[in-house]
Design a protein around this motif. Structure first.
Motif, PDB file in Angstrom:
ATOM      1  N   MET A  71       0.861  -1.178   0.059  1.00  0.00           N
ATOM      2  CA  MET A  71      -0.007   0.219   0.005  1.00  0.00           C
ATOM      3  C   MET A  71       0.915   1.409  -0.162  1.00  0.00           C
ATOM      4  SD  MET A  71      -3.056  -1.027  -0.189  1.00  0.00           S
ATOM      5  CE  MET A  71      -2.518  -2.380  -1.405  1.00  0.00           C
ATOM      6  N   ALA A  72       0.402   2.368  -0.729  1.00  0.00           N
ATOM      7  CA  ALA A  72       1.332   3.552  -0.857  1.00  0.00           C
ATOM      8  C   ALA A  72       0.931   4.461   0.255  1.00  0.00           C
ATOM      9  CB  ALA A  72       1.228   3.821  -2.535  1.00  0.00           C
ATOM     10  N   LYS A  73       1.763   5.451   0.278  1.00  0.00           N
ATOM     11  CA  LYS A  73       1.298   6.788   1.063  1.00  0.00           C
ATOM     12  C   LYS A  73       1.202   7.835  -0.394  1.00  0.00           C
ATOM     13  CE  LYS A  73       3.250  10.453   3.939  1.00  0.00           C
ATOM     14  NZ  LYS A  73       1.844  10.806   4.122  1.00  0.00           N
ATOM     15  N   VAL A  74      -0.077   8.208  -0.341  1.00  0.00           N
ATOM     16  CA  VAL A  74      -0.574   9.277  -1.485  1.00  0.00           C
ATOM     17  C   VAL A  74      -1.420  10.333  -0.913  1.00  0.00           C
ATOM     18  CG1 VAL A  74      -0.827   7.170  -2.909  1.00  0.00           C
ATOM     19  CG2 VAL A  74      -3.013   7.996  -1.854  1.00  0.00           C
ATOM     20  N   ALA A  75      -1.446  11.110  -1.988  1.00  0.00           N
ATOM     21  CA  ALA A  75      -2.177  12.693  -1.771  1.00  0.00           C
ATOM     22  C   ALA A  75      -3.100  12.925  -2.802  1.00  0.00           C
ATOM     23  CB  ALA A  75      -1.373  13.698  -1.423  1.00  0.00           C
ATOM     24  N   PHE A  76      -4.300  13.179  -2.319  1.00  0.00           N
ATOM     25  CA  PHE A  76      -5.397  13.570  -3.394  1.00  0.00           C
ATOM     26  C   PHE A  76      -5.482  15.015  -3.255  1.00  0.00           C
ATOM     27  CE2 PHE A  76      -8.822  13.515  -6.334  1.00  0.00           C
ATOM     28  CZ  PHE A  76      -8.352  12.240  -7.087  1.00  0.00           C
ATOM     29  N   LEU A  77      -5.375  15.837  -4.263  1.00  0.00           N
ATOM     30  CA  LEU A  77      -5.735  17.420  -4.445  1.00  0.00           C
ATOM     31  C   LEU A  77      -7.004  17.577  -5.249  1.00  0.00           C
ATOM     32  CD1 LEU A  77      -2.217  18.450  -5.614  1.00  0.00           C
ATOM     33  CD2 LEU A  77      -3.045  17.859  -3.176  1.00  0.00           C
ATOM     34  N   GLY A  78      -8.115  17.976  -4.465  1.00  0.00           N
ATOM     35  CA  GLY A  78      -9.209  18.342  -5.344  1.00  0.00           C
ATOM     36  C   GLY A  78     -10.263  17.346  -4.910  1.00  0.00           C
ATOM     37  N   LEU A  79     -11.379  17.571  -4.190  1.00  0.00           N
ATOM     38  CA  LEU A  79     -12.246  17.083  -3.666  1.00  0.00           C
ATOM     39  C   LEU A  79     -13.826  17.319  -4.021  1.00  0.00           C
ATOM     40  CD1 LEU A  79     -11.062  16.327  -0.072  1.00  0.00           C
ATOM     41  CD2 LEU A  79     -10.792  14.936  -1.715  1.00  0.00           C
ATOM     42  N   MET A 134     -13.043   9.264  -5.923  1.00  0.00           N
ATOM     43  CA  MET A 134     -11.895   8.818  -6.235  1.00  0.00           C
ATOM     44  C   MET A 134     -10.858   8.517  -4.817  1.00  0.00           C
ATOM     45  SD  MET A 134     -11.371  10.629  -9.728  1.00  0.00           S
ATOM     46  CE  MET A 134      -9.938  10.259 -10.371  1.00  0.00           C
ATOM     47  N   ALA A 135     -10.741   9.490  -4.303  1.00  0.00           N
ATOM     48  CA  ALA A 135      -9.661   9.432  -3.156  1.00  0.00           C
ATOM     49  C   ALA A 135     -10.446   8.550  -2.134  1.00  0.00           C
ATOM     50  CB  ALA A 135      -9.654  10.790  -2.411  1.00  0.00           C
ATOM     51  N   GLY A 136     -11.934   8.354  -1.914  1.00  0.00           N
ATOM     52  CA  GLY A 136     -12.619   7.426  -0.968  1.00  0.00           C
ATOM     53  C   GLY A 136     -11.964   6.105  -1.307  1.00  0.00           C
ATOM     54  N   HIS A 137     -11.840   5.718  -2.720  1.00  0.00           N
ATOM     55  CA  HIS A 137     -11.508   4.403  -3.011  1.00  0.00           C
ATOM     56  C   HIS A 137     -10.201   4.034  -2.731  1.00  0.00           C
ATOM     57  CE1 HIS A 137     -15.279   3.063  -5.001  1.00  0.00           C
ATOM     58  NE2 HIS A 137     -15.286   4.333  -5.701  1.00  0.00           N
ATOM     59  N   LEU A 138      -9.153   4.916  -2.985  1.00  0.00           N
ATOM     60  CA  LEU A 138      -7.831   4.960  -2.518  1.00  0.00           C
ATOM     61  C   LEU A 138      -7.790   4.514  -1.032  1.00  0.00           C
ATOM     62  CD1 LEU A 138      -6.305   7.823  -4.531  1.00  0.00           C
ATOM     63  CD2 LEU A 138      -5.689   5.383  -4.912  1.00  0.00           C
ATOM     64  N   ALA A 139      -8.760   5.192  -0.271  1.00  0.00           N
ATOM     65  CA  ALA A 139      -8.564   4.891   1.393  1.00  0.00           C
ATOM     66  C   ALA A 139      -9.112   3.430   1.538  1.00  0.00           C
ATOM     67  CB  ALA A 139      -9.409   5.913   2.024  1.00  0.00           C
ATOM     68  N   LYS A 140     -10.339   3.056   0.680  1.00  0.00           N
ATOM     69  CA  LYS A 140     -10.851   1.842   0.879  1.00  0.00           C
ATOM     70  C   LYS A 140      -9.739   0.623   0.631  1.00  0.00           C
ATOM     71  CE  LYS A 140     -15.729   3.494   0.066  1.00  0.00           C
ATOM     72  NZ  LYS A 140     -16.506   3.567  -0.715  1.00  0.00           N
ATOM     73  N   LYS A 141      -8.868   0.857  -0.123  1.00  0.00           N
ATOM     74  CA  LYS A 141      -8.043  -0.183  -0.745  1.00  0.00           C
ATOM     75  C   LYS A 141      -6.886  -0.055   0.169  1.00  0.00           C
ATOM     76  CE  LYS A 141      -9.995  -1.445  -4.531  1.00  0.00           C
ATOM     77  NZ  LYS A 141     -10.464  -2.702  -4.740  1.00  0.00           N
ATOM     78  N   MET A 174      -5.916   1.867 -10.355  1.00  0.00           N
ATOM     79  CA  MET A 174      -7.065   0.763 -10.536  1.00  0.00           C
ATOM     80  C   MET A 174      -7.884   0.796  -9.491  1.00  0.00           C
ATOM     81  SD  MET A 174      -7.026  -0.294 -13.666  1.00  0.00           S
ATOM     82  CE  MET A 174      -8.010  -1.566 -13.559  1.00  0.00           C
ATOM     83  N   ALA A 175      -7.547   1.391  -8.467  1.00  0.00           N
ATOM     84  CA  ALA A 175      -8.457   1.452  -7.152  1.00  0.00           C
ATOM     85  C   ALA A 175      -9.666   2.012  -7.548  1.00  0.00           C
ATOM     86  CB  ALA A 175      -7.704   2.025  -6.032  1.00  0.00           C
ATOM     87  N   TYR A 176      -9.940   2.962  -8.432  1.00  0.00           N
ATOM     88  CA  TYR A 176     -11.289   3.349  -8.942  1.00  0.00           C
ATOM     89  C   TYR A 176     -11.528   3.433 -10.407  1.00  0.00           C
ATOM     90  CZ  TYR A 176      -7.769   6.986  -9.196  1.00  0.00           C
ATOM     91  OH  TYR A 176      -6.262   7.995  -9.400  1.00  0.00           O
TER      92      TYR A 176
END
Length: 288
Positions: A1-9, A16-23, A153-155
């Motif tokens: 699992m990666a440490k990631v950032a998402f800009l723009g909600l 999309m960011a939510g799917h990253l968190a769920k994964k 591919m998480a989303y």
């Protein structure tokens, strides 16, 4: 699992960011309206940052999905931009539908800073983002893409590298050209069928099984017939995309007479008060 950032909600970025968190990825978010970022964290976990630079610090991949070229530059460049906080070798993935020019500009800036860049606009709309089934069109280096793809591919249901920087944005333009013509054709078909006194529900059921069938017909035909447009991909967003691709066509010499005409039809829909209507509202200018 990666440490990631998402800009723009926004309506796309938040799910999309939510799917990253769920994964299981460790997600830090940034949004210009801080309350949105805090609400996202309350619902999904992770953490919020006050600036793009802070969000990007220590991340392997930084994602963005904002409004346009200028919005993108504002979260990427400058003292508080994401590039200033990213470590050498980190990857920036831009999901904004923007120009191919800004993709190449930011790719060059990333390269100069020892970073890597993928332009990756998406198709599938809000529903696709919420359900994690977006189509992602990418431009950039093969090795960089290969690292980013498993996380994307998480989303997504489909993700493909189409060529060097800018190729993702150019492919999204092809996508929007095809959609514009398809929606106008479907609008005229339904309008004609109504004037002819046909049962449109029955007509759509029959012709969707043949050569006329399309995603637009399957997913928008019945709502168009019912005069319902309060959902989906907004007309003002489509006009932004059409403006980008028509400008690109003037640079590359492509002739897009139907697309240019449909853009003017969308301007008429906006004048009717339909800026936030779904793009299928093209039929409204024929019916009202």
């Amino acid at each position: 699992m990666a440490k990631v950032a998402f800009l723009g909600l926004g309506v796309m970025g938040s799910p999309m960011a939510g799917h990253l968190a769920k994964k299981g990825h460790d997600v830090t978010v940034f949004n210009r309206t801080g309350a949105k970022a805090e609400a996202w964290v309350a619902a999904n976990g992770g953490q919020a940052a006050a600036t793009p630079r802070e969000a990007a610090a220590g991340c392997a991949i930084v994602f963005a999905c904002v409004g346009n070229d200028d919005d993108l530059r504002s979260v990427v460049l400058g003292a508080d931009g994401a590039f200033a906080g990213m470590e050498r070798g980190a990857i920036f993935v831009d999901h904004t539908t923007a120009s191919a020019e800004v993709a190449r500009e930011l790719s060059a800036a990333a390269d100069a800073a020892g970073l890597r860049f993928i332009d990756a606009p998406v198709s599938g709309g809000q529903a696709g983002a919420e359900n994690g089934v977006l189509t992602v069109m990418c431009g950039g280096e093969e090795a960089t893409y290969a690292e980013a793809e498993p996380v994307i591919m998480a989303y997504a249901k489909s993700c493909r590298l189409l060529g060097p920087s800018g190729s993702g944005q150019l492919t999204k333009m092809v996508n929007q050209i095809a959609i514009a013509g398809a929606v106008q054709g479907l609008s005229e078909a339904i309008h004609f069928g109504k004037r002819a006194g046909l049962d449109i529900e029955a007509v759509l059921d029959v012709i969707s099984k043949g050569a006329a069938g399309s995603w637009q017909m399957e997913n928008r035909g019945r709502t168009m017939n019912a005069d319902k447009f309060d959902f989906g991909f907004a007309v003002e967003w489509m006009r932004k995309d059409l403006g980008i691709l028509l400008a690109e066509s003037r640079r590359n010499g492509a002739r897009l007479p139907v697309t240019a005409l449909v853009d003017q039809f969308y301007a008429e829909v906006e004048a009717m008060g339909g800026k936030r209507w779904d793009t299928s509202s093209l039929i409204a200018r024929l019916e009202r």
